[in-house]
Structure formats: C-alpha cells, structure tokens
Write a protein that holds these residues in place. Structure first.
Motif, short mmCIF file in Angstrom:
data_model
loop_
_atom_site.label_atom_id
_atom_site.label_comp_id
_atom_site.label_asym_id
_atom_site.label_seq_id
_atom_site.Cartn_x
_atom_site.Cartn_y
_atom_site.Cartn_z
N LYS A 1 -2.59 4.29 -8.35
CA LYS A 1 -2.01 3.42 -8.02
C LYS A 1 -0.51 4.13 -9.16
N ASN B 1 3.04 1.53 -5.47
CA ASN B 1 2.54 2.33 -4.51
C ASN B 1 0.86 2.29 -5.34
N HIS B 2 -0.09 1.47 -3.97
CA HIS B 2 -1.71 1.40 -4.54
C HIS B 2 -2.25 1.61 -3.64
N VAL B 3 -3.55 2.19 -3.79
CA VAL B 3 -4.97 2.78 -2.82
C VAL B 3 -6.23 1.84 -3.76
N ARG C 1 -10.75 2.41 2.66
CA ARG C 1 -9.66 2.13 1.56
C ARG C 1 -7.96 2.10 2.67
N LYS C 2 -7.25 1.20 1.52
CA LYS C 2 -6.04 1.05 2.43
C LYS C 2 -5.02 1.14 1.09
N GLU C 3 -3.68 1.49 1.93
CA GLU C 3 -2.81 1.79 0.88
C GLU C 3 -1.71 0.90 0.65
#
Length: 125
Positions: free
Chosen positions: A38, A42-44, A51-53
């Motif tokens: 993070k 903005n987090h992944v 994986r998703k942003e």
C-alpha cells in the motif's frame, strides 16, 4: 539475532489458512484478500492467486500518510521497537510496546502524538 533476522513471513499461505480464527467484518475462517502493498490510498491485494490494484478511499482506516512523510512519523517508534526487540532477545527487561492504560502509558506516546500533530489540521495551530 541472525536467525531472527532471517525469518520470513509465509506469503504463499492463503488468508483463510493464516487467519482461521480471525473474524474481521466476516465469519471466522472466511478467506480475505491479503494486502500485498500500500502507498497511501493505493492498495494491491491478492486473493486466489490474482492481484488487483485499487484505491482504498473511504475504508474505516483510510490512509492519510504514506512514503517519506509516514516514515518520518514512524521513525522514532521503529527505533524504540528495535531496542525493545534487542532487549527481549537478550533476556533483559524491556520497555513496553503497549500497556493497558490502568498501568500507565509507554514513554514514546507523547513523542508520537507531537510528531503526528504537526501534520493534522487542528483549529488552534
């Protein structure tokens, strides 16, 4: 200390394995996404090897500090925690990382509050 420093977290385990008894807004044992990284909002995240942003705007604990600003706020606490860890490993009495308020407060609390206050929009500043 070498063995301790070489320990790695098992990032390959799913969150349902790691948090079998954890219930955070869901039933205990429910597989939750793992936050991989993070940077502010903005987090992944990763779930089921995907994986998703995303932007974490409006989460209960939305981030307002990141990068060098967050590092500056946390630096003294990090140094304090390193000293506590060294004392624990050496079998020495160690300063508290946390303590119930009926027993007092940890010494660095006022330093942390002072450092954080400089970044908050208080009416009297």
């Amino acid at each position: 200390m070498e063995n301790f420093a070489e320990e790695k977290y098992d990032t390959e385990r799913s969150s349902s394995d790691a948090h079998t008894h954890f219930a955070g807004r869901v039933t205990a044992g429910t597989e939750l996404p793992i936050c991989v990284s993070k940077n502010g909002v903005n987090h992944v995240i990763e779930k089921n090897e995907t994986r998703k942003e995303f932007l974490s705007i409006g989460l209960a604990c939305s981030e307002c500090f990141s990068g060098p600003r967050l590092a500056g706020i946390l630096k003294r606490g990090f140094e304090y925690e390193k000293q506590v860890m060294m004392d624990l490993i050496a079998g020495k009495p160690a300063a508290p990382l946390s303590i119930h308020t009926s027993g007092g407060v940890p010494q660095p609390l006022s330093d942390f509050i002072s450092t954080l206050e400089a970044h908050l929009p208080w009416n009297d500043r």
